[in-house]
Design a protein around this motif. Structure first.
Motif, short mmCIF file in Angstrom:
data_model
loop_
_atom_site.label_atom_id
_atom_site.label_comp_id
_atom_site.label_asym_id
_atom_site.label_seq_id
_atom_site.Cartn_x
_atom_site.Cartn_y
_atom_site.Cartn_z
N GLY A 1 -126.52 -72.43 64.57
CA GLY A 1 -125.27 -71.89 65.08
C GLY A 1 -124.79 -72.72 66.26
O GLY A 1 -125.44 -73.69 66.66
N GLY A 2 -123.66 -72.33 66.83
CA GLY A 2 -123.16 -73.08 67.99
C GLY A 2 -121.66 -73.15 68.13
O GLY A 2 -121.13 -73.91 68.93
N GLY A 3 -120.93 -72.35 67.35
CA GLY A 3 -119.47 -72.33 67.51
C GLY A 3 -118.84 -73.68 67.25
O GLY A 3 -119.16 -74.37 66.27
N ILE A 4 -117.96 -74.10 68.13
CA ILE A 4 -117.22 -75.34 67.96
C ILE A 4 -118.16 -76.55 67.91
O ILE A 4 -117.82 -77.59 67.34
CB ILE A 4 -116.17 -75.51 69.09
N ARG A 5 -119.36 -76.38 68.45
CA ARG A 5 -120.32 -77.49 68.46
C ARG A 5 -120.88 -77.77 67.06
O ARG A 5 -121.61 -78.75 66.87
CB ARG A 5 -121.46 -77.21 69.44
N SER B 1 -124.25 -68.66 61.71
CA SER B 1 -122.98 -68.63 62.42
C SER B 1 -122.10 -69.80 61.96
O SER B 1 -121.76 -69.89 60.78
CB SER B 1 -123.24 -68.68 63.93
N THR B 2 -121.76 -70.72 62.85
CA THR B 2 -120.94 -71.86 62.44
C THR B 2 -121.64 -72.67 61.35
O THR B 2 -121.00 -73.30 60.51
CB THR B 2 -120.61 -72.76 63.65
N GLY C 1 -123.32 -71.36 58.93
CA GLY C 1 -123.02 -70.67 57.68
C GLY C 1 -121.67 -71.09 57.14
O GLY C 1 -121.48 -71.22 55.92
N LEU C 2 -120.72 -71.30 58.05
CA LEU C 2 -119.40 -71.81 57.66
C LEU C 2 -119.54 -73.17 56.98
O LEU C 2 -118.96 -73.42 55.91
CB LEU C 2 -118.51 -71.92 58.89
N VAL C 3 -120.34 -74.05 57.57
CA VAL C 3 -120.54 -75.38 57.00
C VAL C 3 -121.27 -75.29 55.66
O VAL C 3 -120.89 -75.95 54.68
CB VAL C 3 -121.34 -76.27 57.99
N ALA C 4 -122.31 -74.46 55.61
CA ALA C 4 -123.11 -74.33 54.38
C ALA C 4 -122.25 -73.90 53.20
O ALA C 4 -122.31 -74.50 52.12
CB ALA C 4 -124.24 -73.33 54.60
N LEU C 5 -121.45 -72.87 53.40
CA LEU C 5 -120.61 -72.39 52.30
C LEU C 5 -119.41 -73.30 52.07
O LEU C 5 -118.96 -73.46 50.94
CB LEU C 5 -120.16 -70.95 52.58
#
Length: 349
Positions: free
Chosen positions: A32-36, A66-67, A69-73
């Motif tokens: 995770g890490g938001g914008i990072r 978090s972020t 998961g966004l990348v993974a999907l």
């Protein structure tokens, strides 16, 4: 009796389930890490460039928190042709396009939220709008690769894991990808919890998976071993989103109360747990015969710029990209070796 729809769903269960693998099972983990998260996408973009293959072809199992998961999907959602809808470079660019929109709030919201003491720091509309644009109506079961996204259920008080293979087996758990990422990125104090429908009139109340596994590498490895029991070996690639270096001076921290500790305690918990998982995986996956690496971790120290997960300013995005470029340069030999092995394993099917 089974029907065509059931057969179609079960045919997409994990590819190695119940049979021996002729090569290592390839596992990708994204912190995770938001914008990072843009840092992780830079590594993935480099792997796609070096192999000329999409990430969905290079890995069998992807876990993202978090972020992440966004990348993974984002890298496993199918397009109209059944192939990955987005490249890693396109996902990287989305951070620059959507970041300022997601981490944005009106003056009225700031007043109503009393900063973020009385409400989430940001309204969820920006995040939800981005997810709907990115994923459309795609469901978790459609993921091109086995995917795991952690979250936390605040009413039942349990870790909650979205699993693509479970979504295939049980239609009631087949949530939309947009819902999965919304739940997995609902960071406390930043966004309100996600309300996800369940069976009948029931629902799940979910918050950010960073509370469960900021670095999901160990979760990914354990789940992969369960899914692929006949596999002879595993290759785990873990992507960090920046190691925190900002000091919390004792003379200041000793006088902090609950309100002042609320934000830094979350980042402390995330950073420390990520480092612990990294150490554990190093012990569990030592080099194999002839020194062949079985575990890779790519991480960068956040010595410059802002380590805030919501700093989507153009200046900070520029700093993050420069840090990422430096990381790629320092790790070019490891990346070359990793890309070579991933490409070879991809050819084996």
């Amino acid at each position: 009796m089974p029907n065509d729809a059931t057969d179609q769903r079960t045919s997409r269960l994990p590819r190695f389930l119940g049979r021996k693998a002729s090569r290592p099972v390839r596992v990708l983990s994204i912190d995770g890490g938001g914008i990072r998260g843009i840092l992780a996408t830079m590594v993935l973009t480099e792997l796609e460039r070096r192999t000329d293959k999409p990430i969905a072809d290079l890995f069998d199992f992807i876990a993202g928190t978090s972020t992440g998961g966004l990348v993974a999907l984002g890298l496993t959602v199918p397009g109209d042709d059944g192939r990955p809808r987005y490249t890693a470079r396109q996902i990287m660019k989305l951070y620059e396009v959507f970041g300022p929109r997601v981490f944005s709030r009106s003056v009225w919201h700031q007043i109503r939220a009393v900063g973020n003491l009385a409400d989430g720091k940001y309204p969820a509309a920006g995040l939800e709008g981005m997810l709907n644009e990115l994923f459309g109506a795609a469901r978790l079961s459609e993921s091109l690769v086995d995917v795991l996204v952690p979250s936390y259920e605040i009413e039942r008080r349990i870790p909650f894991f979205f699993k693509s293979w479970r979504a295939i087996e049980h239609e009631s758990y087949d949530h939309s990808m947009a819902q999965v990422v919304r739940a997995g990125t609902a960071a406390p104090t930043y966004f309100e919890p996600a309300h996800i429908p369940a069976d009948g009139d029931d629902y799940f109340a979910l918050v950010d998976g960073a509370l469960v596994a900021y670095n999901p590498g160990l979760c990914a490895y354990v789940e992969a071993r369960q899914l692929y029991p006949e596999a002879k070996d595993f290759l785990v690639v873990s992507l960090g989103t920046g190691q925190l270096t900002r000091r919390l001076p004792y003379d200041e921290a000793k006088d902090w109360g609950a309100a002042r500790w609320a934000e830094p305690i979350f980042s402390i918990m995330c950073d420390s747990s990520a480092a612990a998982v990294d150490h554990q995986l190093e012990q569990l996956l030592p080099p194999g015969p002839h020194g062949l690496k079985r575990y890779y971790r790519f991480q960068v120290r956040l010595d410059t710029g802002s380590d805030d997960m919501d700093d989507a300013s153009s200046t900070n995005l520029r700093v993050l990209k420069l840090l990422g470029e430096d990381m790629l340069l320092r790790n070019r030999s490891r990346l070359r070796t990793l890309a070579q092995h991933l490409a070879e394993y991809a050819e084996l099917g």
